[in-house]
Write a protein that holds these residues in place. Sequence first.
Motif, PDB file in Angstrom:
ATOM      1  N   GLY A   1       0.801  -1.224   0.000  1.00  0.00           N
ATOM      2  CA  GLY A   1       0.000   0.000   0.000  1.00  0.00           C
ATOM      3  C   GLY A   1       0.823   1.257   0.000  1.00  0.00           C
ATOM      4  N   SER A   2       2.065   1.173  -0.512  1.00  0.00           N
ATOM      5  CA  SER A   2       2.980   2.318  -0.387  1.00  0.00           C
ATOM      6  C   SER A   2       2.513   3.554  -1.157  1.00  0.00           C
ATOM      7  N   SER A   3       1.568   3.388  -2.095  1.00  0.00           N
ATOM      8  CA  SER A   3       1.018   4.578  -2.763  1.00  0.00           C
ATOM      9  C   SER A   3       0.295   5.492  -1.779  1.00  0.00           C
TER      10      SER A   3
ATOM     11  N   ASN B   1      -0.564   9.662   4.253  1.00  0.00           N
ATOM     12  CA  ASN B   1      -0.664   9.259   5.661  1.00  0.00           C
ATOM     13  C   ASN B   1      -1.811   8.282   5.921  1.00  0.00           C
ATOM     14  N   VAL B   2      -2.008   7.344   4.987  1.00  0.00           N
ATOM     15  CA  VAL B   2      -3.010   6.288   5.142  1.00  0.00           C
ATOM     16  C   VAL B   2      -2.291   4.983   5.459  1.00  0.00           C
ATOM     17  N   SER B   3      -2.968   4.075   6.166  1.00  0.00           N
ATOM     18  CA  SER B   3      -2.359   2.845   6.676  1.00  0.00           C
ATOM     19  C   SER B   3      -1.671   2.022   5.587  1.00  0.00           C
ATOM     20  N   VAL B   4      -0.492   1.524   5.913  1.00  0.00           N
ATOM     21  CA  VAL B   4       0.278   0.614   5.068  1.00  0.00           C
ATOM     22  C   VAL B   4       0.723  -0.549   5.948  1.00  0.00           C
TER      23      VAL B   4
ATOM     24  N   TYR C   1       0.893 -10.192   8.872  1.00  0.00           N
ATOM     25  CA  TYR C   1       1.236  -8.839   8.438  1.00  0.00           C
ATOM     26  C   TYR C   1       1.333  -7.941   9.654  1.00  0.00           C
ATOM     27  N   VAL C   2       2.088  -6.865   9.501  1.00  0.00           N
ATOM     28  CA  VAL C   2       2.131  -5.799  10.497  1.00  0.00           C
ATOM     29  C   VAL C   2       1.466  -4.596   9.867  1.00  0.00           C
TER      30      VAL C   2
ATOM     31  N   ALA D   1      -6.997   0.884  -1.113  1.00  0.00           N
ATOM     32  CA  ALA D   1      -5.812   0.690  -1.962  1.00  0.00           C
ATOM     33  C   ALA D   1      -4.592   0.281  -1.143  1.00  0.00           C
ATOM     34  N   SER D   2      -4.851  -0.435  -0.073  1.00  0.00           N
ATOM     35  CA  SER D   2      -3.801  -1.029   0.765  1.00  0.00           C
ATOM     36  C   SER D   2      -4.348  -2.378   1.206  1.00  0.00           C
TER      37      SER D   2
END
Length: 324
Positions: free
Chosen positions: A107-109, A114-117, A150-151, A233-234
């Motif tokens: 989700g690095s986009s 500042n949205v969860s990755v 996952y973290v 999108a993550s």
Amino acid sequence: MLRLTQFLKQKETSNDLIELINLLMSACKEVDSKLQNGDLEGILGSAELENVQGEVQKKLDVIANDIVKLTLQQSKLVRGMASEEEDHSVAANPEGKYLVTFDPLDGSSNIDVNVSVGTIFSILRAPEDLVGCNDEAFLQAGNTQVAAGYVLYGPSCLLVLTTGEGVNIFTLGHNGEFYLTRENVRIPDTTQEFAINMSNQRFWEQPIRDYVDDLLLGEEGPRGKRYNMRWVASMVAEVHRILTRGGVFMYPWDSREPHKPGKLRLMYEGNPMSMLVEQAGGRSTNTKIEIMNVDPESIHERTAVILGSREEVDTVMDYHQKAR
């Protein structure tokens, strides 16, 4: 509250696997620290590089990949690793008994807004006859995974983990320890929530179009109930929502790259997330077979993904069966 190591020991997890999971968590805690500082460290924005997938890397894609890779290379337990950001597998200890695949920053986009990755990982056993490390060693079906998880780097830092005996969630405390905060997570069988990128609708196969069209009809449609749509999108954020309250996540095949079976990566995303979802009572399929039954042909193989609440995934499959 039980610490991660205490919980794993109670579950009679092998000492080697506990050590490897803790090692992965040390890397993830370092990634979390970088994310918390964000622009203060000048780590946001593009690295102006492309990975093997042809995608432009974010600076933190590269940083997170290096952190996880260098950490695992120091372990006597790891024979080798495969990352979404590496062209080929990377060797570690010739005597190691495990292989690790990972998506260092899913989700690095979303980083710059500042949205969860998150970091996704899968642990496999190294083949007994393996000398050194090569890509072929990783070509194991998802049903052979020893552990997956996952973290999630969000408002709190969470580890979601399975070692094949259910799914458990751990929260990172201020003292740097992960504590058990949810045990034996179960996904509700039914749902009224779906996640898909609607901007790709014109490229989908007809069964997916028909299914989503019927969801949008709400109470007046054949499903007889109103659905809500979500899209972050993550994948870590999407799957975490499903593990928390149910739902169905879909990233289907589309016609833009018809020679590829899907967009998401089987080894780094499809298999570990499928293990988590199935261990929590859900279902995961590529619309043809269960994802974890796929025999991979390359470490960067792609897959279509439909996963989440069992009854809803079954319904998606019904639409495909009727179209065949």
